[in-house]
Design a protein around this motif. Structure first.
Motif, short mmCIF file in Angstrom:
data_model
loop_
_atom_site.label_atom_id
_atom_site.label_comp_id
_atom_site.label_asym_id
_atom_site.label_seq_id
_atom_site.Cartn_x
_atom_site.Cartn_y
_atom_site.Cartn_z
N ASN A 109 0.88 -1.15 -0.09
CA ASN A 109 0.00 0.07 0.01
C ASN A 109 1.11 1.21 -0.02
O ASN A 109 0.45 2.28 -0.70
CB ASN A 109 -1.00 0.15 1.27
CG ASN A 109 -2.34 -0.96 0.89
OD1 ASN A 109 -2.57 -1.20 -0.17
ND2 ASN A 109 -2.59 -1.42 1.89
N GLU B 102 -8.93 9.16 -3.57
CA GLU B 102 -10.22 8.70 -2.61
C GLU B 102 -10.21 7.33 -2.58
O GLU B 102 -10.83 6.64 -1.78
CB GLU B 102 -11.47 9.36 -3.43
CG GLU B 102 -11.73 10.74 -2.86
CD GLU B 102 -13.05 11.39 -3.19
OE1 GLU B 102 -14.05 11.00 -2.23
OE2 GLU B 102 -13.43 11.98 -4.27
N THR B 103 -9.79 6.59 -3.61
CA THR B 103 -9.96 5.23 -3.68
C THR B 103 -9.00 4.48 -2.71
O THR B 103 -9.09 3.24 -2.40
CB THR B 103 -9.91 4.54 -4.95
OG1 THR B 103 -8.47 4.98 -5.55
CG2 THR B 103 -10.62 5.06 -5.99
N VAL C 111 -7.12 2.97 0.65
CA VAL C 111 -7.59 2.34 1.86
C VAL C 111 -6.34 1.45 2.25
O VAL C 111 -5.82 0.51 1.70
CB VAL C 111 -8.88 1.75 1.73
CG1 VAL C 111 -8.95 0.42 1.04
CG2 VAL C 111 -9.24 1.48 3.30
N HIS C 112 -5.78 1.89 3.66
CA HIS C 112 -5.17 0.88 4.23
C HIS C 112 -5.40 0.77 5.74
O HIS C 112 -5.59 1.44 6.67
CB HIS C 112 -3.64 1.37 4.34
CG HIS C 112 -2.90 0.43 5.23
ND1 HIS C 112 -2.15 -0.73 4.88
CD2 HIS C 112 -2.50 0.54 6.54
CE1 HIS C 112 -1.56 -1.42 5.78
NE2 HIS C 112 -1.74 -0.67 6.72
N ARG C 113 -6.44 -0.37 5.99
CA ARG C 113 -7.00 -0.37 7.39
C ARG C 113 -7.83 0.70 7.49
O ARG C 113 -8.89 0.82 6.84
CB ARG C 113 -5.98 -0.80 8.46
CG ARG C 113 -5.10 -2.06 8.20
CD ARG C 113 -4.14 -2.34 9.14
NE ARG C 113 -4.88 -3.01 10.44
CZ ARG C 113 -4.57 -3.95 11.09
NH1 ARG C 113 -3.68 -4.73 10.65
NH2 ARG C 113 -5.38 -4.35 11.99
N THR C 114 -7.56 1.54 8.81
CA THR C 114 -8.51 2.65 8.89
C THR C 114 -8.13 3.89 8.45
O THR C 114 -8.94 4.99 8.39
CB THR C 114 -8.74 2.95 10.53
OG1 THR C 114 -7.81 3.15 11.04
CG2 THR C 114 -9.21 1.41 11.01
N ASN D 219 -8.01 5.99 5.16
CA ASN D 219 -8.55 5.96 3.89
C ASN D 219 -8.38 7.14 2.95
O ASN D 219 -7.46 7.70 3.22
CB ASN D 219 -9.95 5.88 4.07
CG ASN D 219 -10.67 7.16 4.69
OD1 ASN D 219 -10.09 8.13 4.81
ND2 ASN D 219 -11.88 6.96 5.38
N GLY D 220 -9.15 7.18 1.81
CA GLY D 220 -8.78 8.26 0.75
C GLY D 220 -8.94 9.77 1.34
O GLY D 220 -7.97 10.51 1.03
N GLN D 221 -9.67 9.92 1.95
CA GLN D 221 -10.20 11.28 2.92
C GLN D 221 -8.70 11.44 3.81
O GLN D 221 -8.37 12.67 3.90
CB GLN D 221 -11.38 11.26 3.64
CG GLN D 221 -12.65 10.99 2.84
CD GLN D 221 -12.73 12.36 1.87
OE1 GLN D 221 -12.43 13.55 2.35
NE2 GLN D 221 -13.08 11.99 0.40
N ASP D 222 -8.39 10.31 4.58
CA ASP D 222 -7.08 10.77 5.46
C ASP D 222 -5.92 11.23 4.25
O ASP D 222 -5.20 12.16 4.77
CB ASP D 222 -7.10 9.49 6.08
CG ASP D 222 -8.10 9.12 7.11
OD1 ASP D 222 -8.65 10.14 7.81
OD2 ASP D 222 -8.41 8.06 7.22
N THR E 217 -9.14 12.39 10.79
CA THR E 217 -7.70 12.38 10.29
C THR E 217 -6.83 12.24 11.34
O THR E 217 -5.46 11.69 11.26
CB THR E 217 -7.46 12.97 9.13
OG1 THR E 217 -8.65 12.65 8.01
CG2 THR E 217 -6.19 12.94 8.59
#
Length: 254
Positions: A61, A89-90, A92-95, A97-100, A151
């Protein structure tokens, strides 16, 4: 085991594990992909941020993060457009995500445009015996701009009792003068003597078995206890023992 024997044993394990072979199975390989200082430190920061869970998945990732930034992390941080951010946005690594990820890119841009870069912010608040206050102040600076509350959890705050494992690992990568080709040592304004061991389940368990740690939780108080013991063994480079503790725990099941 007395102090002298313990030091000899751990020094031997440092030599065994602080080698180029270590890089192949560790997220430290991500900043090694780059040659420019800013690319190295941003790649290291982002890969250290997601360094929890399965190591193969962390590395996979982290590579994906670099790909999404066109493998030019510093340029992406400074010059991204809104369309560029949407690509993230796509992720993701565990919690995390794209927003983070998008929030972290904006936080990094703020650090480079307004505060002189990552090294400058971490160096600004260093104390005479620890980087833990500096980590806490870095988090405040990073989140000065508008951000999602969720975040914030992805940067630990030692002043709230956290061992801040991932940030301490990141500081080891950036500051430790390693002649073995593992830690990059590109930050010269922070002495390796101030660094703390990235305390996790493996290093904590091994440290307890060796009598370096009595506290049962892997928290900020345990980190301070371990710091003080490791500084007795080597005041100039205490976190070299991370290789010994981690190697004994992960590779030898000590």
């Amino acid at each position: 085991m007395n102090q002298s024997k313990l030091k000899s044993f751990l020094d031997e394990k440092v030599l065994q594990y602080n080698t180029l072979d270590f890089v192949e199975s560790d997220p430290v390989q991500i900043p090694h992909l780059f040659s420019q200082k800013e690319d190295i430190e941003i790649a290291g920061f982002l890969s250290a941020t997601i360094a929890w869970g399965n190591r193969k998945m962390i590395i996979k990732n982290s590579h994906k993060m670099m790909d999404l930034m066109g493998n030019s992390p510093h340029d992406f941080v400074l010059s991204h457009t809104e369309d560029d951010l949407e690509r993230l946005e796509t992720f993701v690594h565990r919690t995390f995500n794209g927003q983070d990820f998008m929030g972290f890119i904006k936080g990094l841009q703020h650090i480079y445009k307004n505060h002189g870069g990552l090294e400058a912010v971490f160096a600004k608040h260093q104390e005479s015996n620890s980087m833990q206050k500096s980590i806490s102040e870095f988090k405040k600076t990073f989140f000065e701009i508008e951000h999602q509350n969720r975040t914030q959890k992805h940067i630990s705050d030692p002043m709230n009792g956290s061992a801040a494992k991932r940030i301490n690992m990141y500081l080891r990568w950036m500051c430790r003068q390693d002649n073995k080709g593992v830690d990059l040592g590109i930050w010269k304004s922070i002495s390796p003597s101030l660094l703390s061991c990235p305390l996790d389940v493996h290093s904590g368990n091994v440290a307890r078995k060796l009598g370096l740690l009595t506290r049962k939780q892997n928290d900020g108080k345990a980190l301070a206890e371990l710091d003080s013991k490791l500084r007795e063994l080597d005041p100039n480079d205490p976190v070299k023992y991370d290789f010994a503790l981690f190697g004994l725990g992960v590779f030898e099941g000590f």
